[in-house]
Design a protein around this motif. Sequence first.
Motif, PDB file in Angstrom:
ATOM      1  N   TRP B  28       0.842  -1.208   0.000  1.00  0.00           N
ATOM      2  CA  TRP B  28       0.000   0.000   0.000  1.00  0.00           C
ATOM      3  C   TRP B  28       0.870   1.247   0.000  1.00  0.00           C
ATOM      4  CZ3 TRP B  28      -0.139   3.737   3.874  1.00  0.00           C
ATOM      5  CH2 TRP B  28      -1.096   4.745   3.703  1.00  0.00           C
ATOM      6  N   PRO B  43      -4.698   4.029  -4.183  1.00  0.00           N
ATOM      7  CA  PRO B  43      -5.870   3.387  -3.577  1.00  0.00           C
ATOM      8  C   PRO B  43      -6.525   4.293  -2.539  1.00  0.00           C
ATOM      9  CG  PRO B  43      -3.838   2.317  -2.882  1.00  0.00           C
ATOM     10  CD  PRO B  43      -3.473   3.269  -3.946  1.00  0.00           C
ATOM     11  N   GLY B  50      -7.343   3.866   1.773  1.00  0.00           N
ATOM     12  CA  GLY B  50      -7.097   2.701   0.936  1.00  0.00           C
ATOM     13  C   GLY B  50      -6.108   1.724   1.504  1.00  0.00           C
ATOM     14  N   GLN B  53      -6.445  -1.970   0.796  1.00  0.00           N
ATOM     15  CA  GLN B  53      -6.623  -2.381  -0.603  1.00  0.00           C
ATOM     16  C   GLN B  53      -5.813  -3.634  -0.973  1.00  0.00           C
ATOM     17  OE1 GLN B  53      -8.908  -0.805  -2.637  1.00  0.00           O
ATOM     18  NE2 GLN B  53      -8.539  -2.614  -3.874  1.00  0.00           N
ATOM     19  N   ASP B  57      -7.359  -7.018  -2.381  1.00  0.00           N
ATOM     20  CA  ASP B  57      -6.917  -7.608  -3.649  1.00  0.00           C
ATOM     21  C   ASP B  57      -6.560  -9.070  -3.459  1.00  0.00           C
ATOM     22  OD1 ASP B  57      -7.241  -5.212  -4.837  1.00  0.00           O
ATOM     23  OD2 ASP B  57      -5.103  -4.738  -5.028  1.00  0.00           O
TER      24      ASP B  57
END
Lengths: 164, 323
Positions: B28, B43, B50, B53, B57
């Motif tokens: 990240w 993100p 984010g 994220q 994923d």
Amino acid sequence: MAAVLFWVFSCVSIGAVLAMILSRHPAHAALWLVLAFASLGGLFGLLAAPFVAVVQIIIYAGAIMVLFLFVLMTIDAKAGIPGEKRTFALAAAIVLALLLLAEIGLAARSLLLAPAAAVSDSIKTAAIGRLLFEKYLYPFEITSLLIMAALVGAVALVKKKDGA
Amino acid sequence: MAAVKTLLYLVVYPGLLFLFVYSTFCEWFDRKVYARLQNRMGPTHTGRGGILQPIADFFKLMAKEDIVPDRADKKLFKALPVVGLAVVLTAALLLPLWHYQPGASTFNSFQGDLIILLYLLSLPTLILFLAGWASTNAFSIIGGTRVLTMLFGYEVPLFLAVLSPAMLAGSWRLVEIAAFYQHRPYLLLVNLLGFAVALVCVQAKLERTPFDIPHAETEIVGGTFTEYSGKKLALFRLMTDVEMVVSAGLLSAVFLGGFGGGLILGFIQFVLKTLFVIFLLSLMRALTSRLRVDQVVAMAWKYLAPLAVLQLLIVILVKGLVL
């Protein structure tokens, strides 16, 4: 702990070598050989020879096997030996196997007859370096010359004729 | 007590759990820095800023359909992601964070662990090559050969660069190297050149721009990963993230003075130093564009390797004059 590790490493190395011999695909055989070398490295580590262990893993299981795999995969090695050459290959394999067996037998006999010499606790890396550069300087340098010759030979072989 | 400690070391910190959380956090961080440098947001959706994220994923990929190509070498194809992840997780255990004894050797810290760590970090490259080859897809095989071609370029300068601080410290053990530089922080300046060389090589090892040649999507689709999907791709991506964390940890242990000062202080130092290294790697990713594979090898042998040798000479000189 050391005994358990010894049996694990020796079983893994014997199993990996067997799998290497028995697998039909050359690339798989090479990968099994990597495992065998790695467990051999572990055995050397148990024998308090860290230098040999690390060299075994980095040079054999690392560098040489990468090159080996690279070559194996760029050529198509699936075809194997053509039929008309198979008898010769078989005969050569039997002769070599007998020779190797005899050698192992001789080595084992001398090892079993003579009591094992006391191995020093830890073979220091510095001591190996000193041996290489003092006692065995000439063989060491001659080896490097041989490797150099092999390198030059390889370059000369793959070089294109028209100089391109 | 010792067994509990070892178990904690293997499973919680710096073992499996911590590595999973921290490597996703680092992904990240890397994506966010990269995006901000390109004037993008990066993100934003999952979690604050984010931050979740990469985990999202990962779980999305885990749930996706997992296809094994019909003509692939099936056993290898299935085994490689697991082996790759295992290798990098093992490598992480060798980082000297806690649970080691300066005098004696333990399973996670012994004389020569630096070399073992370097070897374990070069195994993922071999695994990526095998993954490309086992897929029997033209794009994958080209990607795989590019992986190995690059390996022959950057591996030598990386080893030389990382070994020179070890030579100055006179030890092949990460804890001792780190302790040496904690006592004499000014000597870290001697290794700056080696640090720069090692950074470039780590960038190449992680196959990030400008060295993203093995999976250059404009030329060879997904490269080595073309045929991988679902769980296996997720594991490969996690492997790359953990590899980034371990490489950053190795560089911080060798070039930035390590993580001394016990569990808490060591943890803080580990996070700060690895994030610093990852920030530099992201900066390099944002600043450059992709090279050709022959340019990488030429650069490695013409510039990186001689610079690493120069670093080695400097180290020998300093060792002779100062110490």
